[in-house]
Write a protein that holds these residues in place. Sequence first.
Motif, PDB file in Angstrom:
ATOM      1  N   GLY A   6       0.803  -1.215   0.000  1.00  0.00           N
ATOM      2  CA  GLY A   6       0.000   0.000   0.000  1.00  0.00           C
ATOM      3  C   GLY A   6       0.835   1.263   0.000  1.00  0.00           C
ATOM      4  O   GLY A   6       1.933   1.301   0.556  1.00  0.00           O
ATOM      5  N   TYR A  24       1.685  -2.896  -5.647  1.00  0.00           N
ATOM      6  CA  TYR A  24       0.978  -2.183  -4.577  1.00  0.00           C
ATOM      7  C   TYR A  24      -0.037  -1.216  -5.168  1.00  0.00           C
ATOM      8  O   TYR A  24      -0.051  -0.952  -6.370  1.00  0.00           O
ATOM      9  N   ASN A  25      -0.925  -0.715  -4.300  1.00  0.00           N
ATOM     10  CA  ASN A  25      -2.012   0.119  -4.797  1.00  0.00           C
ATOM     11  C   ASN A  25      -1.539   1.479  -5.291  1.00  0.00           C
ATOM     12  O   ASN A  25      -2.305   2.197  -5.943  1.00  0.00           O
ATOM     13  N   ALA A  52      -0.128  -4.151 -10.596  1.00  0.00           N
ATOM     14  CA  ALA A  52      -1.161  -4.336  -9.572  1.00  0.00           C
ATOM     15  C   ALA A  52      -2.417  -5.021 -10.100  1.00  0.00           C
ATOM     16  O   ALA A  52      -2.855  -6.044  -9.556  1.00  0.00           O
ATOM     17  N   TYR A  53      -3.031  -4.457 -11.137  1.00  0.00           N
ATOM     18  CA  TYR A  53      -4.276  -5.067 -11.609  1.00  0.00           C
ATOM     19  C   TYR A  53      -4.016  -6.450 -12.192  1.00  0.00           C
ATOM     20  O   TYR A  53      -4.802  -7.384 -11.987  1.00  0.00           O
ATOM     21  N   SER A 111      -3.928  -2.302   2.174  1.00  0.00           N
ATOM     22  CA  SER A 111      -4.664  -2.007   0.947  1.00  0.00           C
ATOM     23  C   SER A 111      -6.031  -2.673   1.011  1.00  0.00           C
ATOM     24  O   SER A 111      -6.212  -3.687   1.690  1.00  0.00           O
ATOM     25  N   PRO A 129      -8.363  -3.613  -1.945  1.00  0.00           N
ATOM     26  CA  PRO A 129      -8.736  -3.660  -3.361  1.00  0.00           C
ATOM     27  C   PRO A 129     -10.193  -4.012  -3.628  1.00  0.00           C
ATOM     28  O   PRO A 129     -10.682  -3.767  -4.730  1.00  0.00           O
ATOM     29  N   SER A 164     -11.111  -0.449  -3.913  1.00  0.00           N
ATOM     30  CA  SER A 164     -10.281   0.486  -4.673  1.00  0.00           C
ATOM     31  C   SER A 164      -9.891   0.020  -6.068  1.00  0.00           C
ATOM     32  O   SER A 164      -9.480   0.835  -6.901  1.00  0.00           O
ATOM     33  N   ALA A 165      -9.993  -1.257  -6.370  1.00  0.00           N
ATOM     34  CA  ALA A 165      -9.540  -1.756  -7.671  1.00  0.00           C
ATOM     35  C   ALA A 165     -10.598  -1.516  -8.746  1.00  0.00           C
ATOM     36  O   ALA A 165     -11.801  -1.537  -8.473  1.00  0.00           O
ATOM     37  N   SER A 192     -10.239   4.250  -0.125  1.00  0.00           N
ATOM     38  CA  SER A 192     -11.332   3.277  -0.054  1.00  0.00           C
ATOM     39  C   SER A 192     -12.243   3.517   1.141  1.00  0.00           C
ATOM     40  O   SER A 192     -13.224   2.781   1.323  1.00  0.00           O
TER      41      SER A 192
END
Length: 691
Positions: free
Chosen positions: A107, A133-134, A383-384, A402, A404, A407-408, A590
């Motif tokens: 993160g 990481y995010n 990341a993705y 993080s 996700p 947040s993803a 998030s």
Amino acid sequence: MARTETSTHCPYCALQCGMKLRPVTDGGVVEVVERPEFPVNRGALCGKGRTAPAVLAAGVRLTGPLVRDVDGELAPASWGEALERIADRLRGTRAEHGADAVGVFGGGGLTNEKAYALGKFARVVLGTSQIDYNGRFCMSSAAAAHQRAFGLDRGLPFPLEDVPRTGCVILVGSNLAETMPPALRYLTELKENGGRLIVIDPRRTRTAEQADLHLAPRPGTDLALALGMLHMVVADGRVDEEFVRTRTSGWDEARAGAMAHWPELVERLTGVPVPQLREAVEMFCGAGSGMVLTARGPEQQAKGTDTVGAWINFCLATGRAGRPLSGYGCLTGQGNGQGGREHGQKADQLPGYRKLTDPAARRHVAGVWGVDPDSLPGPGRSAYELLEALGQDVRSLLVMGSNPVVSAPRAGHIEERLRSLDFLAVADVVLSETAALADVVLPVTQWAEESGTTTSLEGRVLLRQRAVTPPEGVRSDLEVLHALAGLLGHGKGFPAEPEEVFDELRRASAGGPADYSGITYARIEAEDGVFWPCPDEEHAGTPRLFLDRFATDDGRARFVPVTHRPSAEETDAEYPVVLTTGRVVSQYQSGAQTRRVAELNAAAPGPFVELHPRLAERIGVAEGERVAVTSRRGRAVAPARITVAIRQDTVFMPFHWPGEGRANSLTNPALDPVSRMPEFKVCAVRVEAAG
């Protein structure tokens, strides 16, 4: 009771505002006190900073480990049981499927020490390449464009104190009034000093209301806008020919690309009238100095690197770079977004912003770590792409700091991928939506309960100091990594004391682009932070980069030719409206922490859909009525917020909430080919009354 105040920094955005914490009770309750001597915010704080201690409360945060039991429920467990479970499952995954079947997701809020230790843990203990990481979702496009043009990535190559003294600022895709409220004073002072402000944003935000000129392009067309303005610079004879000749390379190719974007074409693409484009160019070039500052608007696109590159080209062509009070800068979002990517959390990097593919970098860092350079894995997935591989190539995942699930992009799909894992462990302060899916949850310390450094958007390395004793059942992330490393056969090399980790980070970064070797905790305290690069303890630090030369081999900035292209997903008859996403002032990222603060929830209680009155009339909804927003990936429902401050062809949703109002259920994971940034800021949607 002693009333000793501890100097520290806000745990939220990359402004890293200075504050003090003062004890209120003997039980560890503290209150925030202004710290006017810190030069960045000069005592000013937003609501998030003022209420940050609320998340320290036992009823808000995690206070003991949780392990999923035979009934599938998360139940309290001892630290020994939780750590043994993680070590055993990670060991088993490696044995059965190989090292790269274990993933690590970090993160941008982790301190430099934690980011460094996490990257080292992944590569040395786990032997995996699968770490990212995010922060990849934050400013990776700007970082890539920085590297291409300047040879070095630091969000701002100058301190914020320079902003009010420049002649004109172009602010692209940033709403400072809501994302970094204390920084808005720099724009106010700019105007008080006679400078001009141009804001480029599809919404007339609180920041845009302060502008001398507001341009409202269609989302996804920032690249065309920058190219059109550069076309005008060339056509009107405003190029700084001497600067271009003596301090840059590649101008001919970049100029040719810009000249293919004539004003009338750019007006059709962006919706910004030619007279406004011309006014912006005249305002910027007519000032004696100028800056372009970008944020997530132009960066979170599948062409974000090229878009930022176009704005850098604009700065270079006008001589507004590598000079006092002029330049291009990126407003980093996350608290340690800058430092988080400098020291090894990112899939392709080693500490000191070294490239993982560079043999010399591998030798240097491996020497500090006491391992064979050949034992270090190569670059892993971004990341993705890492999240997309969960439950398939990647079977077990360790997440630190993080969330996700919220947040993803394409968040519903990522939630499914997390659920498909053989094993998920999460270390966090609160039981986030991602932690709620885990097999093991570890409660870790937060900003006021630990010491550690962060690096602000200015490249200023700062020290957060421990002010509160954490609850008995809570440990630091460094203690977690120390214990796991020991259980996995690495009893040495992972100290739990932050300053000891930082001293190793200094050695690992020495000689690298982000050189911290001359920075110490004592210097940071004495000097209100130290700007990197700082190669030795006698060095003053580097608040202003590129004044003599750029960080390229020949010292010249590089023009990179770019051309406009459509967004990855254009509107059509089925999905005729553009969705763009962003933040509100009283929530953060998030929302995992801020949604637990009563005062912030009262100000921003939930998601909403911002839309123009004509669009609202067309679909038959009134203020506050439920609106359904549907993309090719999912559906979100939230109350309507009707305003003329947004384009008629665009809707806006903040991304801080889970559930049916989750904006990232809709967003497009199409990736920038260079930075691997997802296209958060533009996708095609259908908007209807929800009934």
